[in-house]
Write an enzyme that holds these catalytic residues in place. Structure first.
Site, PDB file in Angstrom:
ATOM      1  N   ARG A   9      52.496  35.624  28.261  1.00  0.00           N
ATOM      2  CA  ARG A   9      53.893  35.253  28.554  1.00  0.00           C
ATOM      3  C   ARG A   9      54.409  34.059  27.770  1.00  0.00           C
ATOM      4  O   ARG A   9      55.498  34.091  27.229  1.00  0.00           O
ATOM      5  CB  ARG A   9      54.012  34.920  30.038  1.00  0.00           C
ATOM      6  N   LYS A  40      38.916  46.968  35.746  1.00  0.00           N
ATOM      7  CA  LYS A  40      38.823  47.109  37.189  1.00  0.00           C
ATOM      8  C   LYS A  40      39.317  45.823  37.843  1.00  0.00           C
ATOM      9  O   LYS A  40      39.282  44.785  37.198  1.00  0.00           O
ATOM     10  CB  LYS A  40      37.384  47.423  37.609  1.00  0.00           C
ATOM     11  N   HIS A  98      32.389  47.379  33.509  1.00  0.00           N
ATOM     12  CA  HIS A  98      31.550  46.850  32.427  1.00  0.00           C
ATOM     13  C   HIS A  98      30.062  47.077  32.680  1.00  0.00           C
ATOM     14  O   HIS A  98      29.265  47.028  31.756  1.00  0.00           O
ATOM     15  CB  HIS A  98      31.874  45.382  32.128  1.00  0.00           C
ATOM     16  N   LYS A 143      26.404  47.997  29.995  1.00  0.00           N
ATOM     17  CA  LYS A 143      25.170  47.192  29.866  1.00  0.00           C
ATOM     18  C   LYS A 143      24.063  48.080  29.309  1.00  0.00           C
ATOM     19  O   LYS A 143      23.908  49.224  29.729  1.00  0.00           O
ATOM     20  CB  LYS A 143      24.755  46.632  31.234  1.00  0.00           C
ATOM     21  N   GLU A 196      24.143  37.356  42.745  1.00  0.00           N
ATOM     22  CA  GLU A 196      24.711  36.335  41.856  1.00  0.00           C
ATOM     23  C   GLU A 196      24.513  34.956  42.464  1.00  0.00           C
ATOM     24  O   GLU A 196      24.534  34.812  43.688  1.00  0.00           O
ATOM     25  CB  GLU A 196      26.213  36.568  41.693  1.00  0.00           C
ATOM     26  N   HIS A 243      30.905  48.813  40.462  1.00  0.00           N
ATOM     27  CA  HIS A 243      29.596  48.637  39.839  1.00  0.00           C
ATOM     28  C   HIS A 243      28.453  49.278  40.635  1.00  0.00           C
ATOM     29  O   HIS A 243      27.651  50.032  40.089  1.00  0.00           O
ATOM     30  CB  HIS A 243      29.261  47.149  39.661  1.00  0.00           C
ATOM     31  N   LYS A 262      27.489  36.749  46.488  1.00  0.00           N
ATOM     32  CA  LYS A 262      27.617  35.534  45.686  1.00  0.00           C
ATOM     33  C   LYS A 262      26.884  34.406  46.393  1.00  0.00           C
ATOM     34  O   LYS A 262      26.680  34.453  47.595  1.00  0.00           O
ATOM     35  CB  LYS A 262      29.087  35.189  45.498  1.00  0.00           C
TER      36      LYS A 262
HETATM   37  C1  BG6 Z   1      32.908  41.427  37.874  1.00  0.00           C
HETATM   38  C2  BG6 Z   1      33.291  40.836  39.190  1.00  0.00           C
HETATM   39  O1  BG6 Z   1      33.366  42.751  37.783  1.00  0.00           O
HETATM   40  O2  BG6 Z   1      31.501  41.413  37.740  1.00  0.00           O
HETATM   41  C3  BG6 Z   1      32.735  39.420  39.335  1.00  0.00           C
HETATM   42  O3  BG6 Z   1      34.703  40.802  39.314  1.00  0.00           O
HETATM   43  C4  BG6 Z   1      31.255  39.405  39.077  1.00  0.00           C
HETATM   44  O4  BG6 Z   1      33.018  38.905  40.620  1.00  0.00           O
HETATM   45  C5  BG6 Z   1      30.927  40.118  37.768  1.00  0.00           C
HETATM   46  O5  BG6 Z   1      30.829  38.056  39.012  1.00  0.00           O
HETATM   47  C6  BG6 Z   1      29.431  40.272  37.563  1.00  0.00           C
HETATM   48  O6  BG6 Z   1      29.188  40.754  36.274  1.00  0.00           O
HETATM   49  P1  BG6 Z   1      27.835  40.409  35.497  1.00  0.00           P
HETATM   50  O7  BG6 Z   1      27.967  41.162  34.219  1.00  0.00           O
HETATM   51  O8  BG6 Z   1      27.789  38.928  35.346  1.00  0.00           O
HETATM   52  O9  BG6 Z   1      26.732  40.926  36.377  1.00  0.00           O
END
Ligand code: BG6
Length: 491
Positions: free
Chosen positions: A50, A149, A179, A183, A217, A241, A340
């Site tokens: 923006r 996503k 994503h 991997k 995480e 995921h 988390k």
């Molecule tokens: C993302 C989530 O899609 O994936 C995050 O929004 C998360 O909250 C992340 O931390 C984890 O990805 P990776 O590749 O670090 O395992």
């Protein structure tokens, strides 16, 4: 230098280019592909956001991002300069048609070239941006759109997003990123299952007792409270995921390594998930929220303090016991767990086999443990197969479990490319195999939504857990009630 799998000419427009995803993931991924020789000299990168800023200011943002996010050994002054000079910056308001006319002008010519629009934005913008791109004539045959996503917030909003996007771009030109599918270790799941004859004959309820999928995480919400507090772990991680990982473990062998053949099989798994009902949600799910604690020896605040309000009922931890109702998997639970502020960062899939049917060994050797296949997605990427072995030496037939270990780092030397590198180049190539088709997104939401609704109708809050622990004790209770335990290395 030209890359062995080809080099490409294309234009890429990143919407939300000054945001976290763009600077942390996309810019470094493109840099690596540039250094690898996959970007022809005429590749043009357009950063769109923006605010107003001269090209040079964005280039210096990109330079800073590379400095922060690249390993020092990958940072080459000359390569960085060459790469950032590809960027042009354009100020655009997502809902202002004149701004799209300016974008079309900047993209002048090159109508035969691949044109990628990467929407690194909140999903509420996906529909409006695609509508405007179409109105400006930018949904031309070679144009693709990449959506990050989450796709929507629930089933209805996901359908609204997919519908609005579909009005501008046909499904084969829509690339929905999860994503995890990019991997290396996740792609390797297909190699493990379908390039080895060993596993398929034992890959079913007769030999497998249960499967655990854990994505743990250490980090908290990291300045993303605005998004995360509306999402929570179920939407943020499980809907995409973890369900995708479950699909790759549970799907039938596709007849070809082709986008729709693979995605058809994943869809069948999602559609075979037993729906959770109000009556089973209490027993098959656990949700938690971290309270103050310590991770890696350092004190960390609780979720409420981190986001600046203490009445949030958003879950930062979730366990769901999923069941796939097919001949292959009937009676084999898939325990999905993510959170988390857990003690370690580790993603893994554990396939727990059944005990041997008859024990021939004397009583002293009876601590025979069933086999376990552990697929470590990150870190320490690799696979270990835990098997019973005889302990060498005297003392009779003493048995112990020992792992047969494949470490990717030791076996395949060199840098492991980040998921986004692979995914971005697949968009350019037009290969949608590792992207979610709209019917997969729909099916995933159909399974998730009753859980969200069930939680909402319950009066209890997520159970607190101390940051740095493995979640609320109910998570242990959930699996132990079934006579099973979480993979012990994870404790
Ligand atoms: C993302 C989530 O899609 O994936 C995050 O929004 C998360 O909250 C992340 O931390 C984890 O990805 P990776 O590749 O670090 O395992």
């Amino acid at each position: 230098m030209t890359h062995p799998s080809g080099s490409f000419s294309f234009d890429l427009v990143i919407f939300g280019a000054t945001g976290d995803l763009s600077l942390r993931k996309l810019v470094p991924a493109l840099y690596h592909r540039d250094v690898a020789g996959q970007l022809n000299d005429d590749v043009r990168l357009f950063a769109v956001a923006r605010g107003e800023m001269p090209d040079e200011e964005f280039r210096s943002l990109a330079r800073g991002a590379l400095d922060r996010h690249l390993d020092a050994k990958d940072f080459s002054e000359a390569a960085v300069e060459r790469f950032v000079s590809r960027f042009r910056y354009l100020s655009l308001d997502a809902e202002t048609p004149a701004d799209y006319a300016a974008l079309a002008k900047a993209l002048n010519g090159g109508t035969e070239r691949v044109l990628v629009f990467y929407l690194a934005m909140a999903p509420r913008f996906f529909g409006p941006i695609c509508t405007q791109l179409a109105a400006a004539g930018l949904n031309r045959p070679q144009a693709r759109v990449v959506l990050e996503k989450p796709i929507g917030h629930d089933l209805a909003s996901a359908r609204a997003v997919n519908g609005a996007v579909a009005a501008a771009f046909s499904e084969d030109r829509v690339f929905r990123i999860d994503h995890y599918l990019g991997k290396e270790t996740v792609q390797n799941l297909m190699a493990l299952r379908f390039a080895n004859a060993l596993f398929e004959p034992v890959w079913h309820r007769g030999v497998i007792d249960h499967v655990q999928v854990t994505v743990a995480e250490k980090i908290g919400v990291e300045g993303r409270a605005g998004y995360y507090d509306h999402a929570g772990a179920l939407r943020d991680m499980v809907q995409n995921h973890l369900l995708q990982l479950l699909c790759l473990v549970a799907m039938e062998p596709p007849n070809a390594f082709a986008a729709d053949a693979v995605r058809d099989e994943k869809l069948k798994v999602l559609e075979a998930l037993r729906p959770l009902t109000d009556g089973t949600i209490g027993e098959k799910t656990v949700r938690g929220q971290y309270a103050a604690g310590a991770v890696d020896g350092g004190a960390v605040p609780g979720y409420g303090e981190e986001i600046g309000r203490d009445d949030s009922t958003t879950e930062t931890f979730v366990v769901v016991k999923a069941e796939v109702e097919t001949w292959r998997w009937a009676g084999v639970p898939f325990y999905l767990r993510t959170g988390k502020r857990l003690p370690v960062r580790r993603s893994e899939i554990v396939v727990q086999f059944r005990p041997v049917p008859h024990l021939i060994f004397p009583a002293a050797a009876r601590d025979v443990v069933p086999n376990r296949l552990v697929i470590r997605l990150q870190p320490d990427e690799g696979i270990s197969l835990h098997m019973m072995s005889k302990v060498p030496g005297p003392g009779g037939m003493r048995l112990r479990t020992a792992p047969l270990n494949l470490s990717f780092a030791e076996t395949f030397q060199g840098r492991q490319p980040d998921a986004y590198e692979r995914l971005l180049m697949d968009v350019v190539r037009g290969n949608p195999m590792l992207f979610m088709r709209s019917d997969e997104v729909d099916a995933a939401w159909r399974w998730i939504e009753p859980i969200l609704a069930g939680w909402q109708s319950q009066s209890d809050r997520p159970k607190p857990y101390t940051a740095g622990s493995w979640g609320p004790s109910a998570a242990i209770g959930l699996i132990e009630r079934d006579g099973r335990t979480w993979h012990e290395d994870m404790r």
